[in-house]
Every structure is written in structure tokens, then in C-alpha cells.
Design an enzyme around this catalytic site. Structure first.
Site, PDB file in Angstrom:
ATOM      1  CE  LYS A 171      -0.263  -0.310   5.048  1.00 27.00           C
ATOM      2  NZ  LYS A 171      -1.038  -0.872   6.180  1.00 27.00           N
ATOM      3  NE  ARG A 179      -6.653  -0.322  10.869  1.00 28.46           N
ATOM      4  CZ  ARG A 179      -5.387  -0.450  10.443  1.00 28.46           C
ATOM      5  NH1 ARG A 179      -4.547   0.567  10.549  1.00 28.46           N
ATOM      6  NH2 ARG A 179      -4.963  -1.581   9.943  1.00 28.46           N
ATOM      7  CE1 TYR A 207       9.534  31.963   3.587  1.00 24.71           C
ATOM      8  CE2 TYR A 207      10.095  29.619   3.422  1.00 24.71           C
ATOM      9  CZ  TYR A 207       9.637  30.795   2.836  1.00 24.71           C
ATOM     10  OH  TYR A 207       9.293  30.796   1.521  1.00 24.71           O
ATOM     11  CG  MET A 253       7.099  23.553  -0.821  1.00 25.72           C
ATOM     12  SD  MET A 253       5.935  24.400  -1.903  1.00 25.72           S
ATOM     13  CE  MET A 253       4.789  25.116  -0.759  1.00 25.72           C
TER      14      MET A 253
HETATM   15  C1  LIG Z   1      -0.236  -1.847   6.859  1.00 22.39           C
HETATM   16  C2  LIG Z   1      -0.797  -3.147   7.272  1.00 22.39           C
HETATM   17  C3  LIG Z   1       0.022  -4.288   7.411  1.00 22.39           C
HETATM   18  C4  LIG Z   1       1.533  -4.221   7.330  1.00 22.39           C
HETATM   19  O1  LIG Z   1       2.048  -3.810   8.555  1.00 22.39           O
HETATM   20  P1  LIG Z   1       3.625  -3.717   8.816  1.00 22.39           P
HETATM   21  O2  LIG Z   1       3.695  -3.297  10.225  1.00 22.39           O
HETATM   22  O3  LIG Z   1       4.157  -2.698   7.886  1.00 22.39           O
HETATM   23  O4  LIG Z   1       4.187  -5.069   8.558  1.00 22.39           O
HETATM   24  C5  LIG Z   1      -0.577  -5.501   7.676  1.00 22.39           C
HETATM   25  N1  LIG Z   1      -1.922  -5.598   7.803  1.00 22.39           N
HETATM   26  C6  LIG Z   1      -2.746  -4.531   7.702  1.00 22.39           C
HETATM   27  C7  LIG Z   1      -4.206  -4.709   7.877  1.00 22.39           C
HETATM   28  C8  LIG Z   1      -2.210  -3.272   7.457  1.00 22.39           C
HETATM   29  O5  LIG Z   1      -3.023  -2.203   7.396  1.00 22.39           O
END
Ligand SMILES: *Cc1c(COP(=O)(O)O)cnc(C)c1O
Length: 379
Positions: A40, A139, A261, A309
Site C-alpha cells: 500500500k 478500526r 523563514y 518547501m
Molecule cells: C499496513 C498493514 C500491514 C503491514 O504492517 P507492517 O507493520 O508494515 O508489517 C498488515 N496488515 C494490515 C491490515 C495493514 O493495514
């Protein structure tokens, strides 16, 4: 031809060979469970296509992304037999596209279960899916009552090919936490209500922590990318990422000069300062202004004043003059400074630093197979 590494904000080198070594080491550790790759957020900033293709070549057959859009762009480059799961589930209205493109939703609610089931029945097929159970993180996923409802309705899963039942641990980075045991127990109890299917509960931290039952599939992200998954424990993974930027300009500044800045920093004594080609638009945290550092010619150069930036200013008084010409490289993450050090300085976590790695970096991939270990630019 333009050299992308000298016209971009910086150069992000991703060592696919070490990525694969991490995959193999973690895979051996969790066997007989299979190891899936979580890619992801553009594989935590590293480039999802290149990462997934290297891991698929190394034998990985299961990939997780967060959104259907990520799955769609990944799907094309992978073999038909590889599975791409969408963690955030089935957005209303996306069902037909998801099915048509061969992506596999993680069904997180009763609504998602029923719309996927309805589509399967309408098509006269069973459509592949995972079901997520909320074992105690609040979640995503079915509650216990939802799970009982699905289990009690004979037709609820008639249009679904249940490939995986999964949940996620809230405190996996702290293996001593009692919450992990509670979640594991609850997950087993809830999963037992459903028809038999492969199970998945572990992420990188669980894979690296003390021995625990991993079920059938482990979902690893950060450990593959070389980040530290466990708190307060030496990180056994190989670093995969190297981040460099370039010096744009160097100057000698008198005592008492305000820098950047808000003129938040004032020089004490005569200093050599350099402006570097990376800023917060590249995901380099603004919070590093006045606390973080980079390395120039192997010497630590503190970040002075606010991070802008597109640039930041560093104090290179201690650096060798030969390392200070315009265009010279500056190490942000690499052999002198780990990802975890940057995260600690920024009050962040390694995940956040990686996930924010910006699109303005040229991504250079060291090939996975040592025989043709040449670097080739892809972007
Ligand atoms: C992001 C995620 C993972 C991976 O987690 P890591 O700590 O990066 O290994 C696994 N399962 C779910 C549901 C996630 O959202």
C-alpha cells in the site's frame, strides 16, 4: 538526455536485492505460514510496481494494498495467479469494477459482505474475498455480532469464495502487551464461527517478535523495506533505502546572521552554510528544522532554521571543503543515518518517513538479481 538524478529534488535508491533478502529471511522465519507483501501507499514510498514485481519473482503470490485504485495499477503488472487484496474494502459503487479487474476486497462490514455476495449470486459465480474481523482494534472489520449474523444466514456467503479471514493487532510492536493475547483469542473465537478458510493476523512486528502462531498467512510491510517493526529491539532487517539530495549553494556567513523563514536560527560565529535541494514538499519533515541533520562527506551537518518547501539549510562548517561544491551529494538516509534516526529526530515513526517520500525524487532500483546488479533508472 536529461540526467534525472541531477534535475530532481533528490535520488532515492531502492535496493531490490536486499528487499528480496528481507522477504526470504522473513519467509523462513514464519514458515509454514506463507508471507504476503503489503505494498500500500506505493510500497511505503518505494514504488509499488517495482517492489511487487521483484517480490513476485522471488515467489510472493499475495499482495495487499489499501485502495482499489492502487490494486488496479498493480494488477496489470502481476501474473494472473497472484492475488491483490484491497484492505480498505469495497467502496459503494466499486463492486463491478473490482470483480471485473480481478481484485479481491477485504470485506469489513455487513454491507460490504452483502453487496459482494449479491454481485456473486447475480453473476452466478463465487467471487473471491477476505473477511476482516474486528478482534479489538476498533478500526475495520465485522463485530462479533456481525460475524454471528453472517454465520447464521445460510445464503450470506453463497456468492463468495472466502479466501482469507483476517484481523490486525493494535499493539504488535510491543510483544509484551496483554492486548495481543486478548486479540488473538478473540480472533480465533470469531473465526471459528465462519466456514473454514485460511487465517491471517500477523504483520512485520508479530513475525519478528517472540514465537507466536501465525496462522496461514503473514502480512508484512515495514520489515521488507528495512524499517524497524519492533520497539526497543535491534532491527535485524537489511536497509533497503538510500536517500540523497544535492547541494545547491554554499556560503560563508558572519556571526549573528538570521537564517531561513522567520530567521529562527542565528549564527554564532562565522559559519559555512549550504542550501540543499529537499524540503517538506518532498515529505522531508518540517519538524526537522533545528533538530535533524544530514551527512556531507561523511560528516554530520545539522539542519539550521526552518525547512522550506523545496530546500533546507545545513551547517557544513565541519565538512570537508571538497564535499561542498554545488551538485555534491548529501546523505539524508543511508549508511551514516538510519531511517529510524530520522524518524526519532522528527518525532515520527519510520513508516511515516517512508510513506511520505515524495514524487519529486528520482527512484533508482538496484536490480534484485546479483548477476545483473547494474542500476537502471525507472520512475
Ligand atoms: C499496513 C498493514 C500491514 C503491514 O504492517 P507492517 O507493520 O508494515 O508489517 C498488515 N496488515 C494490515 C491490515 C495493514 O493495514
Amino acid at each position: 538526455m536529461l540526467r534525472p538524478d541531477i534535475v530532481a529534488a533528490g535520488r532515492l535508491t531502492i535496493d531490490l536485492h536486499k528487499l528480496v533478502r528481507n522477504y526470504e529471511a522473513l519467509g523462513a522465519r514464519v514458515a509454514p505460514a506463507r508471507l504476503a507483501a503489503v505494498v500500500k501507499a506505493n510500497a511505503y514510498g518505494l514504488g509499488a510496481t517495482a517492489v511487487a514485481e521483484a517480490l513476485e519473482t522471488a515467489g510472493c503470490r499475495t499482495f495487499f494494498v489499501a485502495h482499489l485504485s492502487e490494486a488496479l495499477s498493480l494488477r496489470r503488472g502481476l501474473a494472473d495467479h497472484s492475488e491483490v487484496f484491497v484492505l480498505n474494502g469495497l467502496a459503494p459503487g466499486s463492486e463491478a469494477l473490482c470483480a471485473e479487474m480481478g481484485c479481491i476486497p477485504v470485506l469489513n462490514s455487513l454491507e460490504q459482505v452483502s453487496s459482494w455476495n449479491d454481485l456473486g449470486l447475480a453473476l452466478g459465480q463465487t467471487l473471491p474475498a477476505a473477511i476482516q474481523l474486528d478482534s479489538g482494534m476498533v478500526r475495520l472489520g465485522l463485530s462479533e455480532e456481525d460475524t454471528r449474523q453472517v454465520a447464521a444466514a445460510p445464503e450470506a456467503l453463497a456468492g463468495i469464495d472466502l479466501r482469507l479471514v483476517m484481523s490486525h493487532l493494535a499493539c504488535a510492536d510491543n510483544p509484551a502487551a496483554e492486548a495481543n493475547h486478548r486479540q488473538r483469542r478473540r480472533f480465533d473465537e470469531m473465526a471459528n464461527l465462519l466456514p473454514p478458510a485460511p487465517r491471517s493476523l500477523s504483520n512485520s512486528a508479530s513475525a519478528l517478535g517472540p514465537p507466536a502462531p501465525h496462522g496461514d498467512l503473514v502480512r508484512a510491510g515495514i520489515a521488507l523495506y528495512g524499517g524497524a517493526a519492533l520497539r526497543d529491539t535491534p532491527n535485524p532487517m537489511q536497509p533497503v533505502v538510500r536517500l540523497e539530495a544535492a547541494i545547491i549553494q554554499v556560503r560563508t556567513v558572519p556571526d549573528g546572521a538570521g537564517v531561513g523563514y522567520g530567521l529562527m536560527y542565528t549564527t554564532k560565529g562565522v559559519r559555512r552554510l549550504a542550501t540543499v535541494s529537499v524540503g517538506y514538499a518532498d515529505g522531508w519533515p518540517r519538524r526537522l528544522g533545528g533538530r535533524g541533520a544530514v551527512f556531507v562527506g561523511g560528516v554530520r551537518a545539522p539542519i539550521v532554521g526552518q525547512v522550506s518547501m523545496d530546500s533546507m539549510t545545513i551547517d557544513v562548517t565541519a565538512a570537508p571543503e571538497t564535499a561542498l561544491r554545488p551538485g555534491a551529494p548529501v546523505e539524508l538516509i543511508g549508511e551514516h543515518q538510519s531511517l529510524e534516526q530520522v524518524a526519532a529526530d522528527a518525532g515520527a515513526i519510520g513508516y511515516e518517513i517512508l510513506a511520505l517520500l515524495g514524487p519529486r525524487y528520482t527512484r533508482i532500483y538496484c536490480e534484485a538479481r546479483p548477476r545483473d546488479a547494474v542500476t537502471g533508472a525507472k520512475s
